[in-house]
Design an enzyme around this catalytic site. Sequence first.
Site, PDB file in Angstrom:
ATOM      1  CG  HIS A  71     -42.769   0.933  25.737  1.00 44.35           C
ATOM      2  ND1 HIS A  71     -43.625   1.682  24.972  1.00 44.35           N
ATOM      3  CD2 HIS A  71     -42.293   1.777  26.690  1.00 44.35           C
ATOM      4  CE1 HIS A  71     -43.675   2.918  25.457  1.00 44.35           C
ATOM      5  NE2 HIS A  71     -42.861   3.000  26.490  1.00 44.35           N
ATOM      6  CG  HIS A  73     -45.859   4.354  30.411  1.00 47.94           C
ATOM      7  ND1 HIS A  73     -46.027   3.285  29.555  1.00 47.94           N
ATOM      8  CD2 HIS A  73     -44.889   5.125  29.859  1.00 47.94           C
ATOM      9  CE1 HIS A  73     -45.213   3.422  28.525  1.00 47.94           C
ATOM     10  NE2 HIS A  73     -44.505   4.520  28.682  1.00 47.94           N
ATOM     11  CG  ASP A 126     -41.013   4.742  29.836  1.00 48.30           C
ATOM     12  OD1 ASP A 126     -41.229   3.906  28.941  1.00 48.30           O
ATOM     13  OD2 ASP A 126     -41.522   5.875  29.844  1.00 48.30           O
ATOM     14  CG  HIS A 151     -36.593   7.486  28.047  1.00 50.94           C
ATOM     15  ND1 HIS A 151     -36.938   6.217  28.445  1.00 50.94           N
ATOM     16  CD2 HIS A 151     -37.649   7.941  27.331  1.00 50.94           C
ATOM     17  CE1 HIS A 151     -38.129   5.918  27.987  1.00 50.94           C
ATOM     18  NE2 HIS A 151     -38.593   6.953  27.303  1.00 50.94           N
TER      19      HIS A 151
END
Length: 284
Positions: free
Chosen positions: A79, A243, A247, A270
């Site tokens: 973040h 969000h 990411d 991720h």
Amino acid sequence: MVNTQKTIGQEIGCAGIGMFRGENTTLHFKPALLNSGISFVRVDLPNRPRISAHVGSLSSNYRRIFLKRGDAEVECVEHLMAALAGLGIDNIEIEINGSEVPAGDGSAQLFVEILKKAEVVDLGGVKKVFVVKEPMGVNNGNASILAIPYEKGLALSYTLDFNNSFLQQQTYDIEVTEESFCREIASARTFGLSTYIEEFRRLGLGKGVTDENSIMVHEDGTMTKPVSQRPAELRFPGELVRHKILDLIGDLYLANVVIQGRIIAKRSGHSLNVRLAEMIVNNL
Ligand SMILES: [Zn+2]
């Protein structure tokens, strides 16, 4: 888009607990020279090891990004990396006195506010830009990211889809500029599926999860605060998919370049995001 490198105008700090370990850490941001990049310095360890915030330092991407140099590690950087990408900061030194970056409110808002307060300043040198010249992509099962040429700048599209379940498929598209990042993406908070709770507890993680820094999504589709279980109100429609874009922006910035292209991501997390960052670095 002004393609010159930037840093911050003055030193500034912030502190808070990390979401995974629940430990309090302090960050101290310092201006850095042209072409010096983004680095973390573990000031609590002997010899103050410096860890480059680059995909080459990646040690794990299990639910958050870990960077490592020797035995020194820093985790949950995504973040903060998104805030640096969003504000166009290329060079900065971040002192940290523990392993985990503070969670703030679970979004990039804390970092955007603090870095803006320190003022983003021009260093004059040419920014590193990666221009997507031909389609490139990564996939894993039903998750995928495709990058294609796009002349105007960086455009992102993300589709959130938890497969035939309670959460409706959501897609969000954005032309990424500093302004659109700050307005539409930076304050979108972390969320977790209630089914992950057991996994987290078993691993001794999530000690710093609070009602203020995450949203819990239940199997019947309701959303609550994770501790009190009171109903959670979203900050804006599509906060969850926004969000995921946050990411993605943070993870891709581990390539340390501005991307010019259109990126279409479906269900990626991720591990896939950083694979695209690696591919970009290998094609520089
Ligand atoms: Zn996140």
